[in-house]
Every structure is written in C-alpha cells, then in structure tokens.
Enzyme design. Sequence first.
Site, PDB file in Angstrom:
ATOM      1  N   GLY A 122       0.800  -1.236   0.000  1.00 31.66           N
ATOM      2  CA  GLY A 122       0.000   0.000   0.000  1.00 31.66           C
ATOM      3  C   GLY A 122       0.824   1.273   0.000  1.00 31.66           C
ATOM      4  O   GLY A 122       1.569   1.543  -0.944  1.00 31.66           O
ATOM      5  N   ILE A 124       3.378   2.123   1.786  1.00 31.69           N
ATOM      6  CA  ILE A 124       4.811   2.019   2.119  1.00 31.69           C
ATOM      7  C   ILE A 124       5.611   2.060   0.812  1.00 31.69           C
ATOM      8  O   ILE A 124       5.292   1.331  -0.119  1.00 31.69           O
ATOM      9  CB  ILE A 124       5.119   0.689   2.849  1.00 31.69           C
ATOM     10  CG1 ILE A 124       4.280   0.560   4.121  1.00 31.69           C
ATOM     11  CG2 ILE A 124       6.599   0.555   3.152  1.00 31.69           C
ATOM     12  CD1 ILE A 124       4.398  -0.804   4.797  1.00 31.69           C
ATOM     13  N   LYS A 193       1.757 -10.459  -3.909  1.00 34.04           N
ATOM     14  CA  LYS A 193       2.732  -9.445  -3.493  1.00 34.04           C
ATOM     15  C   LYS A 193       4.141 -10.029  -3.427  1.00 34.04           C
ATOM     16  O   LYS A 193       5.128  -9.338  -3.681  1.00 34.04           O
ATOM     17  CB  LYS A 193       2.307  -8.843  -2.147  1.00 34.04           C
ATOM     18  CG  LYS A 193       1.032  -7.996  -2.287  1.00 34.04           C
ATOM     19  CD  LYS A 193       0.390  -7.650  -0.953  1.00 34.04           C
ATOM     20  CE  LYS A 193      -0.840  -6.766  -1.145  1.00 34.04           C
ATOM     21  NZ  LYS A 193      -1.612  -6.570   0.084  1.00 34.04           N
ATOM     22  N   GLY A 290      -5.970   0.583   2.412  1.00 37.54           N
ATOM     23  CA  GLY A 290      -6.796   1.754   2.729  1.00 37.54           C
ATOM     24  C   GLY A 290      -6.722   2.796   1.626  1.00 37.54           C
ATOM     25  O   GLY A 290      -5.759   2.852   0.854  1.00 37.54           O
TER      26      GLY A 290
HETATM   27  N1  HSE Z   1      -6.811  -6.531   0.896  1.00 40.50           N
HETATM   28  C1  HSE Z   1      -5.498  -5.949   0.914  1.00 40.50           C
HETATM   29  C2  HSE Z   1      -5.002  -5.958   2.343  1.00 40.50           C
HETATM   30  C3  HSE Z   1      -5.545  -4.565   0.375  1.00 40.50           C
HETATM   31  O1  HSE Z   1      -5.801  -6.190   3.241  1.00 40.50           O
HETATM   32  O2  HSE Z   1      -3.817  -5.738   2.562  1.00 40.50           O
HETATM   33  C4  HSE Z   1      -4.200  -3.954   0.125  1.00 40.50           C
HETATM   34  O3  HSE Z   1      -3.436  -4.695  -0.772  1.00 40.50           O
END
Ligand code: HSE
Length: 393
Positions: A122, A124, A193, A290
């Site tokens: 996100g 970071i 990821k 978020g």
């Molecule tokens: N669903 C993901 C999480 C959203 O909770 O990290 C961000 O990638």
Amino acid sequence: MKIAILGFGTVGSGVYDILSNQTSPLLANIKTAKILIRKGKEKKLPIMTDSIEEIVSDPEISLVVESMGGLTPAYEYIKMALTHKKHVVTANKAVIAANIEEFEKLARENGVFLSFEASTAGGIPWIASVEKARRIDAITKFYGILNGTTNYILDSMDESGADFAEALAKAQELGYAEADPAADIDGIDVRNKVVISCAIAFNSVIDAARFPCFGIRNVTKTDFDYFKKDQCTIRLIGEAERVGDRYEAFVMPNSFHRDAMEATVRRNLNIVTLYGSTIGELKFYGQGAGKFPTANAVIQDILDIYSHKTEYTIDAGKKIGYDDALRKNRYVIRTKQRFDDPSFHTIDKFQDCYYHKTGEITIRQMMELVSRAKALDDRCFIIKEANFQGEKC
Ligand code: HSE
C-alpha cells in the site's frame, strides 16, 4: 499531464480526491481528464465516461491509472493503454502478478512505463526502496506482513479474543478486505505481493503456483492460547530467499516472540524487511491498505513518471528456479487427531487439539506432513516458527 482513472472505487476515488484537493504545488501539474465507470452506473461528474475507447484514443491523456482491481477487464484495459502509448500506474496486484512480464515487454515496445508501487504494501514505498537497494546490492531475502486484513484479524484475535468471523467482518467494514475475502484469508493476496516483490528484488519472474501458500482460514482462539504459553503470537508472512539461481518462497502463518518487531505490528499495518549484501537489514513499516495510503502510492508513481524518474526494472526472460529443499525450518501442525512422524520432536496435547512440532525440515518434507494432516483433519492449521534474525519462537 492529463490522466485518466479507470474505476472509481476505494483507490480510484482516493487518487481523484488527493489530486482535486492538492496541497502540494507539484500536483498542480497533474489533471484528471476522464474517469471510467461501469456501464449503467450514474455519471456523477462530467468527466465520467463508460467508454474505454474514448480514453485510449484521447491524444491528450498520457497516463492511465488502473484501479478497477481483479483480472478482467483490467488485463485488457492495461494492454489497450500500453499499446496506445499511455503510461500505466496500477494498484492491482492480481493482474500485475499474473502478467508482469507481458506488461513490461509491451511497455518497453511502446516507449512508456508501467508502475505498480501501490500494488504491494500500500502506502509504504516498498517497490521504490527495493529498486533503490538493488542498484548497489544483491537482495538475498525479503519477508513481511503484507496484508492488512489478515493482520487486523490476527491482531484482534490475539488482543481481544475476538473470533475469526467477527474480526473479518470488522476488517471488511473498515474497507481493508478484497471484494472476495478469500484472496486475503487464504494468502492469495500475499502470494501476488511476493511474486511482485521477487520480480523487483531478484529481477526474475517466479511462478506463483510453485511455492506453498497457506492462509489463516483455520486459525482458532485455541491456537493463540497455545502460542501465548511461550509468549508468542501469530502473523501471516510472505517471504522469499535467493541463493545463486535458486529460490524458495512461502506464504504462511509464522509464530513470533512478543519481542519481535512483527509481533508489535498492530491492526491493518504492514511491515516488510529486505536483506542486501552491503546495506544489511532494512525494515519498512506503515499503512499497507486503505484509500488514501494506496492512492498516495499511486500518485508517487505518477509524479515519478511526470518528472522522468522512472526506469525499467525487470529483465524479461531472466529465470531463477524454485528449490523446495533450499533451507530448513521448524513447523507446528495442529490437528484434532494425533499422528506420528520421525520429524516430530514433540507432540503436545492442548485443550482438545494435538500440536505436532517438527525439527528442522525442508519445504518438501513439510508439504508431505501437511497432506497427511489434511487427510486426518480438513480444519488443520500449519504454522512456521519465525527464524529470520533471532526472531524464533
Ligand atoms: N486486501 C489488501 C489488504 C488490500 O488487506 O492488505 C491492500 O493490498
């Protein structure tokens, strides 16, 4: 620079809001010219359209933000944008993890960039930091808490004794979870990821189907109570390590001693660590999910492209091979029924469960034990003892 935003959900609206309420003079150079919404949806703003053709054929739009999520039509629209020589910035980890090589190649052929900082961890600045570290160092390993939803669930279960369903519902209400929460709780989101991080850290695209991926669907309050006896807690970890032209990767719950930094990462926060040959250990901590943190990462990518700071980072065609016997780890397998294996050094009966603790074994050996455990108990739970840097539990 004029941009278009595809999708007006959490991330897309976050990008639009930040750009529209600009506080930094740099952002004044970026204008949202069009927003793609689904056919049949109300056009709440005059710049909204339901035609992707209208966007890709607009010569004034030089960059497209893809924030629809999922594989389709994101895949087709990203390809359309790249072939129409538009830069693409996306937060969509599923589509990037599955198609990174093809997209990178298409971007190079068309003289544009594909950037995806927001896809992993996100807000970071993880991708940018790995790229920077890699300019000098061989990155040998990374690991971390890369999913906010599951961290929120595990932290709530640990702290308040909430049950799994209640903690998941709250994470969904707060907007952290994917539309289909299975992607979060079964580890698929973290697996994407890990694939993306490997592409940057190891400069090689790995096969997501090769390495173990376990989630937290079966974790119970009893599991937390069991690990609490030893001052430990549970966190879902994505990790990968490279040795020469071989690598191993995992997505699985790990037990951490309460003193470990990972154990202190609360709510939906993320932490991710890399090891470089001269930089040593580096840790990155912050909001991994978020609206505004993710939108912030998207806009960082836009600004880098606008100011010509972006470079191509993946050499298509470079491959490292998966090795399921690269390293050894200790695991704990919880089942309702006891079973025996020479690799178990202890079997604890706790409440109404058996906790089978292995000695140091390879991934291959662990997977064999998991098959046996699943045959006995389809709600079994598997956890690795964290052993990153003295963080054993
Ligand atoms: N669903 C993901 C999480 C959203 O909770 O990290 C961000 O990638």
